[in-house]
Design an enzyme around this catalytic site. Structure first.
Site, mmCIF file in Angstrom:
data_model
loop_
_atom_site.group_PDB
_atom_site.id
_atom_site.type_symbol
_atom_site.label_atom_id
_atom_site.label_comp_id
_atom_site.label_asym_id
_atom_site.label_seq_id
_atom_site.Cartn_x
_atom_site.Cartn_y
_atom_site.Cartn_z
ATOM 1 N N TRP A 98 -12.210 6.651 13.622
ATOM 2 C CA TRP A 98 -11.300 5.915 12.732
ATOM 3 C C TRP A 98 -11.448 6.454 11.314
ATOM 4 O O TRP A 98 -12.311 7.304 11.072
ATOM 5 C CB TRP A 98 -11.573 4.394 12.792
ATOM 6 C CG TRP A 98 -10.384 3.617 12.286
ATOM 7 C CD1 TRP A 98 -10.281 2.972 11.081
ATOM 8 C CD2 TRP A 98 -9.129 3.440 12.942
ATOM 9 N NE1 TRP A 98 -9.031 2.401 10.960
ATOM 10 C CE2 TRP A 98 -8.296 2.682 12.074
ATOM 11 C CE3 TRP A 98 -8.608 3.862 14.155
ATOM 12 C CZ2 TRP A 98 -6.988 2.333 12.406
ATOM 13 C CZ3 TRP A 98 -7.293 3.504 14.478
ATOM 14 C CH2 TRP A 98 -6.508 2.749 13.611
ATOM 15 N N ASP A 148 -7.582 3.923 1.596
ATOM 16 C CA ASP A 148 -7.011 2.708 1.008
ATOM 17 C C ASP A 148 -6.747 1.638 2.083
ATOM 18 O O ASP A 148 -7.194 1.770 3.222
ATOM 19 C CB ASP A 148 -5.737 3.053 0.222
ATOM 20 C CG ASP A 148 -4.609 3.567 1.109
ATOM 21 O OD1 ASP A 148 -4.759 3.624 2.354
ATOM 22 O OD2 ASP A 148 -3.553 3.927 0.560
ATOM 23 N N GLU A 151 -5.515 3.097 5.182
ATOM 24 C CA GLU A 151 -6.344 4.111 5.817
ATOM 25 C C GLU A 151 -5.832 5.517 5.495
ATOM 26 O O GLU A 151 -5.758 6.390 6.347
ATOM 27 C CB GLU A 151 -6.413 3.854 7.343
ATOM 28 C CG GLU A 151 -6.021 2.424 7.642
ATOM 29 C CD GLU A 151 -6.803 1.660 8.672
ATOM 30 O OE1 GLU A 151 -8.014 1.706 8.638
ATOM 31 O OE2 GLU A 151 -6.161 0.976 9.473
ATOM 32 N N GLU A 308 3.670 -6.074 12.817
ATOM 33 C CA GLU A 308 3.102 -5.464 11.605
ATOM 34 C C GLU A 308 4.212 -5.039 10.652
ATOM 35 O O GLU A 308 4.120 -5.230 9.447
ATOM 36 C CB GLU A 308 2.275 -4.242 12.028
ATOM 37 C CG GLU A 308 1.586 -3.513 10.903
ATOM 38 C CD GLU A 308 0.708 -2.372 11.414
ATOM 39 O OE1 GLU A 308 1.228 -1.474 12.111
ATOM 40 O OE2 GLU A 308 -0.496 -2.389 11.130
HETATM 41 C C1 BGC Z 1 -3.211 -0.745 8.632
HETATM 42 C C2 BGC Z 1 -4.407 -1.501 8.106
HETATM 43 C C3 BGC Z 1 -4.809 -2.636 9.015
HETATM 44 C C4 BGC Z 1 -4.908 -2.185 10.456
HETATM 45 C C5 BGC Z 1 -5.152 -3.337 11.389
HETATM 46 C C6 BGC Z 1 -3.417 -0.380 10.071
HETATM 47 O O1 BGC Z 1 -2.244 0.206 10.529
HETATM 48 O O2 BGC Z 1 -3.064 0.440 7.900
HETATM 49 O O3 BGC Z 1 -4.121 -2.041 6.862
HETATM 50 O O4 BGC Z 1 -6.028 -3.136 8.552
HETATM 51 O O5 BGC Z 1 -3.741 -1.537 10.818
HETATM 52 O O6 BGC Z 1 -4.157 -4.305 11.270
#
Ligand code: BGC
Length: 354
Positions: A98, A148, A151, A308
């Protein structure tokens, strides 16, 4: 939905239905989810999450002490030796690759656990070792470049990562769980973080910048105002930051992450719409806040599950297929999206049953 997914360990999985996230909990997502549960009559759920975080951090106490010792002796630790970004639901590092080295989650957790403790009169000493560990870690490493909230861009120092570190350290500076030495350490570090954000992290237009040295914004920067309080509501930097986020990233009621976002084509994120709405609510702009809450809730599918991101308005549609091929459809339900809806609804005094 959040309660149904919470693990027996107390961890909130990010999204069990999405291959790349399955089996993992992030301190970042979880801190906001816990804040929503803490506000919406589910304090036991939030306490269980914070207990899990406290145990995870306590198990890392020696590692953090060693990292701090090395750093103080002038050795810069390697990213692989730092704390991970996410943990398995059992609280382990996990075997999957990750984008590790992200600092914001530890700041967000310190902020959230103190909010929860104060709201429900839980003595934060319950999480003392975890709080000490996260405090020492951030006080030492807050200025380290890292990935950030999304990621990305490990080489930068990001405004919203620094904002989370500020909020966590500021909470520690007043924490009854810590002794005077640590409170003083945290207070001094919080002041340095704030000073760095305001001297290096403000772009020419007077708004906070996505990372130090760019003029671009990221919608996560709204968190530097509410809830992280780097600048107060109404401060010129706060006003300029929210205005720039609205101009650059708000489209048709929903908020994008940042202009160059290609992840699943760069759609609109319900959780960021709620973050912007939270800021409007605190500034007294209830109509705007309510509009953003309505938009976020309208992104739920017929079963009430919120993803999301949504693809009604894509910044870079040509990139969507490659992500679907790699990871499948967009993550849903994303617990963080649900958690942010709980927070904004509470902020507005909205009864979610109606
Ligand atoms: C996002 C993160 C988030 C993670 C889990 C990723 O795609 O960039 O901000 O913490 O998903 O939800």
């Amino acid at each position: 939905m959040i309660s149904a997914h919470q693990a027996e360990t107390g961890a909130y999985p990010a999204c069990e239905e999405f291959s790349a996230y399955r089996g993992y909990s992030w301190f970042r997502d979880g801190s906001f989810i816990a804040e929503g549960m803490s506000r919406q009559g589910q304090p036991g759920s939030a306490t269980a999450f914070h207990d899990w975080c406290g145990r995870v951090l306590a198990s890392r106490q020696r590692q953090v002490a060693e990292l701090v010792r090395q750093a103080r002796s002038g050795v810069v630790p390697e990213a692989k030796d730092m704390l991970p970004t996410r943990f398995t639901l059992a609280g382990e590092s996990g075997a999957d690759e990750w984008w590790d080295l992200q600092l914001d989650g530890y700041g967000a957790w310190l902020w959230a656990v103190h909010e929860h403790a104060a709201r429900h009169q839980v003595a934060p000493e319950r999480w003392r070792v975890g709080i000490e560990t996260a405090c020492d870690y951030l006080a030492q490493f807050w200025n380290t470049p890292c990935y950030d909230w999304w990621e990305e861009h490990a080489e930068q120092r990001h405004g919203s990562t620094l904002g989370a570190a500020y909020a966590g350290l500021a909470a520690c500076a007043a924490s009854p769980a810590l002794d005077d030495r640590r409170r003083t350490l945290a207070g001094a570090a919080a002041a340095q973080v704030k000073d760095t954000i305001l001297t290096e992290g403000v772009a020419g237009g007077g708004h906070l910048s996505k990372w130090i040295g760019t003029d671009a914004v990221d919608a996560s920067l709204a968190a530097c105002v509410v809830p992280f309080g780097v600048v107060p509501v109404g401060h010129p930097v706060a006003a300029a930051t929210l205005a720039k986020i609205e101009t650059d990233l708000l489209a048709g009621g929903g908020v994008h992450r940042f202009a160059a976002d290609v992840f699943f084509g760069g759609g609109q994120w319900p959780l960021l719409s709620c973050l912007l709405g939270w800021n409007h609510a605190r500034a007294g702009r209830r109509d705007k806040a309510a509009g953003l809450l309505r938009w976020a809730m309208a992104q739920a599918d017929p079963d009430g599950l919120v993803p999301e991101q949504v693809g009604h308005h894509l910044l870079h549609p040509e990139h969507r297929p490659e992500w679907i091929a790699k990871w499948g459809p967009v993550a849903k339900p994303l617990l963080w999206s649900h958690g942010m809806i709980l927070i904004l609804a509470d902020e507005l005094g909205t009864n979610l049953e109606n």
